[in-house]
Design a protein around this motif. Sequence first.
Motif, mmCIF file in Angstrom:
data_model
loop_
_atom_site.group_PDB
_atom_site.id
_atom_site.type_symbol
_atom_site.label_atom_id
_atom_site.label_comp_id
_atom_site.label_asym_id
_atom_site.label_seq_id
_atom_site.Cartn_x
_atom_site.Cartn_y
_atom_site.Cartn_z
ATOM 1 N N ASP A 39 0.828 -1.204 0.000
ATOM 2 C CA ASP A 39 0.000 0.000 0.000
ATOM 3 C C ASP A 39 0.865 1.258 0.000
ATOM 4 O O ASP A 39 0.603 2.200 -0.740
ATOM 5 N N PHE A 43 0.733 3.982 -2.926
ATOM 6 C CA PHE A 43 0.324 5.366 -2.716
ATOM 7 C C PHE A 43 1.482 6.342 -2.938
ATOM 8 O O PHE A 43 1.241 7.496 -3.301
ATOM 9 N N LYS A 80 -2.672 12.126 1.651
ATOM 10 C CA LYS A 80 -3.445 11.608 2.784
ATOM 11 C C LYS A 80 -3.476 10.083 2.760
ATOM 12 O O LYS A 80 -3.300 9.436 3.790
ATOM 13 N N LEU A 81 -3.684 9.504 1.580
ATOM 14 C CA LEU A 81 -3.691 8.045 1.466
ATOM 15 C C LEU A 81 -2.334 7.462 1.852
ATOM 16 O O LEU A 81 -2.261 6.435 2.526
ATOM 17 N N GLN A 84 -1.910 7.511 5.628
ATOM 18 C CA GLN A 84 -2.728 6.505 6.288
ATOM 19 C C GLN A 84 -2.248 5.092 6.002
ATOM 20 O O GLN A 84 -2.459 4.195 6.802
ATOM 21 N N ALA A 85 -1.586 4.886 4.873
ATOM 22 C CA ALA A 85 -1.133 3.535 4.514
ATOM 23 C C ALA A 85 -0.102 3.017 5.503
ATOM 24 O O ALA A 85 -0.033 1.820 5.750
ATOM 25 N N HIS A 91 -8.663 3.304 9.274
ATOM 26 C CA HIS A 91 -8.515 4.483 8.443
ATOM 27 C C HIS A 91 -9.845 5.203 8.341
ATOM 28 O O HIS A 91 -10.885 4.591 8.153
ATOM 29 N N LEU A 93 -11.068 7.329 5.855
ATOM 30 C CA LEU A 93 -10.916 7.926 4.538
ATOM 31 C C LEU A 93 -12.006 8.944 4.248
ATOM 32 O O LEU A 93 -11.857 9.760 3.351
ATOM 33 N N SER A 96 -10.669 12.277 4.246
ATOM 34 C CA SER A 96 -9.930 12.551 3.022
ATOM 35 C C SER A 96 -10.870 12.836 1.868
ATOM 36 O O SER A 96 -10.614 13.702 1.038
ATOM 37 N N HIS A 97 -11.973 12.100 1.810
ATOM 38 C CA HIS A 97 -12.931 12.288 0.726
ATOM 39 C C HIS A 97 -13.685 13.607 0.856
ATOM 40 O O HIS A 97 -14.202 14.115 -0.137
#
Length: 182
Positions: A39, A43, A80-81, A84-85, A91, A93, A96-97
């Motif tokens: 991941d 990312f 951001k991804l 978090q990975a 997570h 997300l 983030s979205h």
Amino acid sequence: MLAALIFGVISVFAVSAAMSQENSQNEQSHKAHAATDVDVRYFQKKLELAKHDLQTALDANMNSKLSLLRLENQVAFAKKLLEQAGKHTDHDLHKSHLQPVKNDVILAEEQLDWAKKASAYLREDQIKRMALAAQLARLALERAEQPEITADPMQHLQWQIDRLRSELLSLQVEFERTRSGH
């Protein structure tokens, strides 16, 4: 003696079960770590590509504020991804979205302000469309911040699907409007 033998057999099974459980946990931990590594690399590459696309647009002196904002959103989202990975926690997300939705509100309001200032150069229907787009952007953010959407993964997934459908429709409308010269 029989009791000692039975106790010994039970002890062997208990130790064996404990070791098996520990091995299973170690194996799961290793798999989780390996997945996290993949991941992280994924990312990192996604971020690198997003930065490249943004820089290419900047180098080409792209005039579309909307396109530049979307490219900047892609960079921020990829960052951001990536952050978090590397974490081993759940997570969120959805946060983030939400950022692109917030950026859409800012952009729609800026475009509306610009349209009002340049109203002598725009048709009334263009200004109305920008006002409606700003209202829709604010409502989209309000909808995205509803507790049931942030708390329930299925509701979040449905929200994402609805948002993607809306984005696709907007792109189709914009494409047709550009193609027809309106």
